[in-house]
Design a protein around this motif. Sequence first.
Motif, PDB file in Angstrom:
ATOM      1  N   VAL A  52       0.823  -1.203   0.000  1.00 36.44           N
ATOM      2  CA  VAL A  52       0.000   0.000   0.000  1.00 36.44           C
ATOM      3  C   VAL A  52       0.861   1.258   0.000  1.00 36.44           C
ATOM      4  N   LEU A  53       1.871   1.274   0.867  1.00 39.13           N
ATOM      5  CA  LEU A  53       2.685   2.488   0.967  1.00 39.13           C
ATOM      6  C   LEU A  53       3.424   2.753  -0.335  1.00 39.13           C
ATOM      7  N   THR A  54       3.800   1.666  -1.051  1.00 43.05           N
ATOM      8  CA  THR A  54       4.463   1.845  -2.341  1.00 43.05           C
ATOM      9  C   THR A  54       3.583   2.621  -3.320  1.00 43.05           C
ATOM     10  N   THR A  55       2.266   2.353  -3.268  1.00 43.26           N
ATOM     11  CA  THR A  55       1.376   3.037  -4.206  1.00 43.26           C
ATOM     12  C   THR A  55       1.243   4.525  -3.892  1.00 43.26           C
ATOM     13  N   LEU A  56       1.635   4.929  -2.682  1.00 45.47           N
ATOM     14  CA  LEU A  56       1.608   6.360  -2.352  1.00 45.47           C
ATOM     15  C   LEU A  56       2.912   7.028  -2.782  1.00 45.47           C
ATOM     16  N   VAL A  57       3.899   6.212  -3.196  1.00 42.37           N
ATOM     17  CA  VAL A  57       5.216   6.744  -3.558  1.00 42.37           C
ATOM     18  C   VAL A  57       5.432   6.711  -5.063  1.00 42.37           C
ATOM     19  N   ALA A  58       5.344   5.495  -5.643  1.00 42.91           N
ATOM     20  CA  ALA A  58       5.780   5.288  -7.026  1.00 42.91           C
ATOM     21  C   ALA A  58       5.116   6.228  -8.039  1.00 42.91           C
ATOM     22  N   PRO A  59       3.777   6.418  -7.972  1.00 43.57           N
ATOM     23  CA  PRO A  59       3.176   7.290  -8.988  1.00 43.57           C
ATOM     24  C   PRO A  59       3.689   8.725  -8.939  1.00 43.57           C
TER      25      PRO A  59
ATOM     26  N   VAL B 175       8.170   2.583   3.579  1.00 38.26           N
ATOM     27  CA  VAL B 175       8.333   1.372   2.763  1.00 38.26           C
ATOM     28  C   VAL B 175       9.687   0.726   3.051  1.00 38.26           C
ATOM     29  N   SER B 195       0.779   0.512  -9.701  1.00 37.81           N
ATOM     30  CA  SER B 195       0.227   1.816  -9.331  1.00 37.81           C
ATOM     31  C   SER B 195       0.600   2.880 -10.352  1.00 37.81           C
TER      32      SER B 195
END
Lengths: 103, 235
Positions: A52-59, B175, B195
């Motif tokens: 979940v936290l990755t999806t707040l970062v990568a984009p 992360v 994502s």
Amino acid sequence: MDHLFRADMLLIILGGAVATYLTRIAGYVMIKRFKTIPPRVEAGLNAVPAAVLTTLVAPSALTGGPETAIALLVALVAGFRVSGLTLIAIGWAVAMLIRHFIL
Amino acid sequence: MFIDDFKAGLRRIAPIIVSAAPFGVLFGAVAVQHGMSTGEAVLMSGVIYAGASQLVGINLFDQHLPAWIVILSILAVNFRHILYSAAIARHIDLLSPWQKAVNFFLLTDPHYAEIERHAQGGEPVTFGWVMGLGLGLYLPWLAMTYAGCVLGAFIGDPKSIGLDVLLPVYFLGLVMGFRKRENWLPVVIVSSLASMAAVKFVGSPWHVSIGAVAGILAASLMPVKPGTRSELGEG
């Protein structure tokens, strides 16, 4: 700003609050229905925070401009050594340097 | 007893307050810049208490979409809490039902991460400790929202002082904190790609749920090591 509260905004705030609280208790309610956790479900649950936290970062690397992408890459490498505020300071400094002196 | 645990929880959350505070200010400032009243902004911080979804809510309200679409988008951004509350279920046996209900109201990304860390270190998760942890972030969040509303008029462009970079870097740090976990690398790679693809082809805020589900599926499809004891099971 000539209002204190608007009806349509109040609806969104309170509706959003109910929806958010439901997300906060739903997982607990669901997991308590199972007595034992199948290994694959457990592997999935253990992956939750990183996933979940990755999806707040990568984009942000795509939508935040090149300086954000570079700052995230630098912070990714630095993240193996430092954490917390130091890491935030490094990422912020990289982005600000590029933004104000290069772009 | 309660007060000692409360103080221990406060100490644990203290460094996070410093990194979360800018986002409270950011939210307040953006809210005022989008025509929200100070009362509305502080109320939103008080009852939703989930920064990213609050910012999404403001942006969508600005586009004059029907209320249910805005509420659904807030739900989508906060969908991750379902997974957090499932994951911490095994750690909060010491709390009574109403204490759990209060604790879940205060459940945020760092709140979840710190409970996991605390429990993994073998420490008891008591009501006093989670209240120190939770209120230690909740009350500053309200204060910072108010400060942001006051300051909102003075901040020309949040990008010029780099406020927009703080949030993703902060989450990146969280992360990295989980990198010792099994399947960490494949999960991070799959969630990143999914994502990023979703934000391009489906649009925000669905990239959060899509990316998360992809990473979790990837982890559950990885080969299961035989003989690993269940951490989540009750017995």
